[in-house]
Write a protein that holds these residues in place. Sequence first.
Motif, PDB file in Angstrom:
ATOM      1  N   LEU A   3       0.999  -1.462   0.809  1.00 49.80           N
ATOM      2  CA  LEU A   3       0.113  -0.199   0.460  1.00 49.80           C
ATOM      3  C   LEU A   3       0.492   1.254   0.097  1.00 49.80           C
ATOM      4  O   LEU A   3       0.579   1.812  -0.504  1.00 49.80           O
ATOM      5  CB  LEU A   3      -1.131   0.582   1.358  1.00 49.80           C
ATOM      6  N   LEU A   4       2.203   1.339   0.490  1.00 54.71           N
ATOM      7  CA  LEU A   4       2.554   1.858   0.954  1.00 54.71           C
ATOM      8  C   LEU A   4       3.993   2.838  -0.231  1.00 54.71           C
ATOM      9  O   LEU A   4       4.014   3.725  -0.488  1.00 54.71           O
ATOM     10  CB  LEU A   4       3.693   2.174   2.040  1.00 54.71           C
ATOM     11  N   THR A   5       4.393   1.344  -0.888  1.00 55.39           N
ATOM     12  CA  THR A   5       5.303   1.416  -1.883  1.00 55.39           C
ATOM     13  C   THR A   5       4.474   1.899  -3.342  1.00 55.39           C
ATOM     14  O   THR A   5       4.688   2.930  -4.028  1.00 55.39           O
ATOM     15  CB  THR A   5       6.171   0.725  -1.755  1.00 55.39           C
ATOM     16  N   GLY A   6       3.689   1.321  -3.637  1.00 57.53           N
ATOM     17  CA  GLY A   6       2.506   1.507  -4.659  1.00 57.53           C
ATOM     18  C   GLY A   6       1.490   3.694  -4.182  1.00 57.53           C
ATOM     19  O   GLY A   6       1.569   3.387  -5.866  1.00 57.53           O
ATOM     20  N   ASN A   7       1.866   3.633  -3.688  1.00 54.82           N
ATOM     21  CA  ASN A   7       1.477   4.686  -3.762  1.00 54.82           C
ATOM     22  C   ASN A   7       2.027   6.181  -3.449  1.00 54.82           C
ATOM     23  O   ASN A   7       2.395   6.253  -1.429  1.00 54.82           O
ATOM     24  CB  ASN A   7       0.171   4.751  -2.609  1.00 54.82           C
ATOM     25  N   PRO A   8       2.985   6.962  -3.739  1.00 57.51           N
ATOM     26  CA  PRO A   8       3.513   7.718  -3.577  1.00 57.51           C
ATOM     27  C   PRO A   8       3.208   8.705  -2.828  1.00 57.51           C
ATOM     28  O   PRO A   8       3.630   9.165  -1.674  1.00 57.51           O
ATOM     29  CB  PRO A   8       4.021   8.574  -5.053  1.00 57.51           C
TER      30      PRO A   8
END
Lengths: 275, 455
Positions: A3-8
């Motif tokens: 969720l974090l790495t995919g959403n800058p």
Amino acid sequence: MDLLTGNPILLQTVIIGGTGLICAAILAIAARFLHVHEDPRIEAVTALLPGVNCGACGYAGCSDYAKHIILDALPVNLCSPGGEATVRKIAAFMGVTATLTERQVAVILCKGDDALATRTTLYNGIADCGAAQQIGGNGKACRYGCMGLGSCARICPVGAIELVNGLAVVHPDLCISCGRCVGTCPRRLIKMVPESRFIHILCSSQDAGPDVRKICKVGCIACTLCAKVVNGVGITMRNNLAVMDYSVPVTNEETITKCPQLTIVKRSGTKEGAA
Amino acid sequence: MKTLRALFTPRGGIHPRYFKEPSAGLAIETLPLPKLFLVSLSQHLGAPSRPLVKKGDLVLRGQPIAEPAGYVSAWVHAPTSGVVKSVDSRLTANGQLAGVVTIEADGLDKAVESDPVNGDWTTRPVRELVDEVLKAGIVGMGGAGFPTQVKLLPPPGKTIQTLIVNGAECEPYLTADHRLMLEQADRIWQGVLILKRILGAGQVRVVIEDNKPDAVAAMEQAMKGTDGDVELVIVKTKYPQGAEKQLIYSVTRREVPSGGLPMDVGALVENVGTAAAIQAAIVDRRPLTERVVSVSGDALRTPRNVLARIGTPFSDLIAFCGGLTEATAKILNGGPMMGIAQSSITVGINKTTSGLLALSQARVPLFTSMPCISCGRCVTACPSGLLPCTLSENMEAENLEAAEDLNILDCIECGACAFECPSHRPLVQHMRQGKTKVMQRRKQREAEAKKATPT
């Protein structure tokens, strides 16, 4: 994690926000453990002072003076801009009795503006009295008189000095008695005098009478008439010049009417008396 | 003795028009004795001299009328015989109020009897010669007016290896030193040899700018046949080539350290006029009471080189040179770059007055100074390697600390920066003002430091 790495956008919010939170925590802890206790009275006295930060008391601004009143038990009557009211308020706050001194106002001992005093040469240099004095002045024939370049007017924190037709004039009602102008005049023309004094000899020329007449219509010619009126008490003749002694009261208005050069004027220093 | 061209030239500098033609070809003429003399007691750097005469006293030419009031001070002598009319404070040619002795000439020009000569200068003790230089009231005649005897007594541990004789005369219009070299080269050279003996200097360098080939020839003639390490150095014509530190660089390629003195690099600079005055004092036994003045400028009817007594009023010199034209806009004591504008012509010439200029409106236009555009032309022009633009802005903001950090005290006030400034900023005035204020501040700080440390 995806969720974090995919959403800058979310990633950045978490990093910046997290850093902020950590810093806030450090600051909160530091504020508690590194707290410096300051006497709350300093702030209170600062609030009573006028806040001009003129330095007339001899300290670096109002809060510095307040600090010294509290810590060094300094006299409370040093603030001249505040006047009587301020002194009373601080004295009441500190629980001391203050000795009140008379308000001092600046007076410029020259009356020769461009219409009355002669100029011999044109000055095309820096508009600063000190700079002009280094090359012997700015062309005003009288080497004792006001050059009218306004160094005193610029340093005045309240704009109480005005340049009128090439002559610096003090508005006594605006003067806050800080005395900063006194040191800026390279010709030493500015004097701090008690506000109740209303007779002033507005000349500083030490030239002989005939020489003064040639270059200034309102210069002191050392005729001694004013000194005779008061029998030399309060007005003395010194180096071709009538000098007012401001420690001796002079109230005889005949000194004004007797002056053939109209050098002596009536100008009250009080706020009510200012014309 | 050999003649060579300098291999180095100081950094910066400018090339103004020199305007030397009007007076360069004219022989020195002696001014008829004026009726009144205004002799300043502050013609030199250092403490103003203490007057020895009072109103009504009779004085003879060469009689001391004021004594030094300190170590860095000088004797002043009566320029002619006559009566002292007054001793009072007046505006002098250097723009400051100072004591002035007014002497009414009696026209007889009677001189005091000089002491008998104690033998030849080549064998007399050096200390005696220095004393005579002091007694003759000799100060640097190139413009700064530093009392010469102080320079001749370097403190223990400092030695002077190189004596540099300044005949550069880089200031536009001025031709006084040029004419002196042409007409009295032998006197100058004898003065230089006296200086060499006093200092015990091994090297002598006479420096002349390459725009004065006739002066080079005249000095060469006078120096011919001298033994030892003696050279005549021809330097590039450029302003301010003749400034002390710049000249030392041209000749020795050594830089005087910031805040230091020429003796820190083993050099000493004397003007050709000073050398001639020393010759007059020691050989002819005459104190310094006269000097050559170039009276020039486009507002003067007939420019001339005049031998005038110290204290001669500007008005007499102007009258001797045909008077002023109607277009006169500015009268200067000195050259156009470093001279001091006068507000009156009833001031006397000083020992340092190398020129008297009368300029017309065309040469001194009125200007309004504008903000700095950061073009850097002043930085390129500054021979001391300073940043005049930044310093000037610091002065406007009264930021003395920053000005001191940027070495404002190294400014030599040559005026090259102001000459180049396209915004007509009063850079030199700012520098002068700043130097005074920074010096004051430094003194204050030192006084406070002294108070703080218990002795």
